[in-house]
Design an enzyme around this catalytic site. Sequence first.
Site, PDB file in Angstrom:
ATOM      1  N   LYS A 110      12.525 -21.183  -7.973  1.00 32.44           N
ATOM      2  CA  LYS A 110      13.713 -20.130  -7.802  1.00 32.44           C
ATOM      3  C   LYS A 110      14.920 -20.524  -7.972  1.00 32.44           C
ATOM      4  CE  LYS A 110      10.436 -17.907  -4.474  1.00 32.44           C
ATOM      5  NZ  LYS A 110       9.798 -17.886  -3.127  1.00 32.44           N
ATOM      6  N   ASP A 144      13.616 -11.239   0.319  1.00 28.85           N
ATOM      7  CA  ASP A 144      12.321 -11.060  -0.068  1.00 28.85           C
ATOM      8  C   ASP A 144      11.841  -9.556   0.137  1.00 28.85           C
ATOM      9  OD1 ASP A 144      10.912 -13.193  -0.653  1.00 28.85           O
ATOM     10  OD2 ASP A 144      10.702 -14.152   1.407  1.00 28.85           O
ATOM     11  N   GLN A 158      10.938 -19.655   2.912  1.00 31.34           N
ATOM     12  CA  GLN A 158       9.740 -19.769   2.002  1.00 31.34           C
ATOM     13  C   GLN A 158       8.321 -19.916   3.047  1.00 31.34           C
ATOM     14  OE1 GLN A 158       9.550 -20.249  -1.316  1.00 31.34           O
ATOM     15  NE2 GLN A 158       7.381 -20.035  -1.082  1.00 31.34           N
TER      16      GLN A 158
END
Length: 291
Positions: A53, A120, A97
């Site tokens: 990422k 997200d 995460q």
Amino acid sequence: MSAVILDGKALGLRIEAHLAQRVATLKNSGVEPHLAVVLAGDDPASQVYVRNKQRACERCGIKSTRIDLPNDVSQEQLMRVVANLNSDESVHGILVQSPTPNGTDELAITETIDPSKDVDGFHPTNLGRLVMGQTDGLLPCTPAGIIQIIEDANIDLIGKKAVVIGRSRIVGMPLALLLAQKGIDATVTIAHSKTEDIEGICRTADLVVAAIGRAETIQTDWIKPGATVIDVGINRVVDDSRDSGSRLAGDVDPAVSEVAGHMTPVPGGVGPMTISMLMSNTVRAAEILLN
Ligand code: NAP
């Protein structure tokens, strides 16, 4: 017949090149898109995902900040980190995460993220907007990436039968909602571990999406000739013929490409698109703030 392979890696790079232009425009307006990634614990797979990422941020010109927390971080400490990022005006996107360490409540942490920074797309506000048919906000990355793959390949789903295998909060359920949206207009069936005759249901489908997390479960005789098959699964399986002793496998048997019309590979299909959509959401969050 051999399926057209839907190259998510190449599409992701094309999308990121466009994003880099939008980032340059934002920077000209005095806004530097900024993604904060919180990594709690030492899970090796999470380390790799976070590194990927950060590399994507570099490709797009997005600033990234990584916050490492120990395995024994408490729920309160994690929540405090998120609260600080919520109030930091220089941060446009926050990603915690998954999975978070044992003893922490991932859902509760997701709910503390400011919905306008929820890149997200898992906050109830953003999932709720999706249920309401509002798809112009921050969409969950993997489902959004799958839609991009389908659209880029000009696969028309209007009135067609789609089967999504898997009903998770992060992939199957939001993807089913997106496929049924006005404009995409598929007729969607959601299958799961309790579904009877899943093979027969799949055989009627023009699109099969496998998001179950079980290596090479979907077989050639489940698939209607010419159907589109999207393989979301990422499974590590033992392979003694390799030096590493293992390999990555999807949820779909690669032999399915002999009957499918279009198919995503693993790796190089849905995975890279998920990261590109995270970049897209971060840029979108910065643009929304500016306008
Ligand atoms: P998950 O939360 O474990 O959900 C799995 C779903 O599959 C559940 O709904 C489960 O049914 C269903 N299922 C399990 N076994 C089944 C079977 N034999 N037949 C039919 N349905 C079955 O998994 P997830 O987070 O959605 O992830 C799914 C896979 O995608 C994993 O391999 C994951 O690593 C991968 N993934 C990839 C990306 C990417 O970027 N490529 C992103 C996210 C996830 P029940 O609900 O009945 O238990």
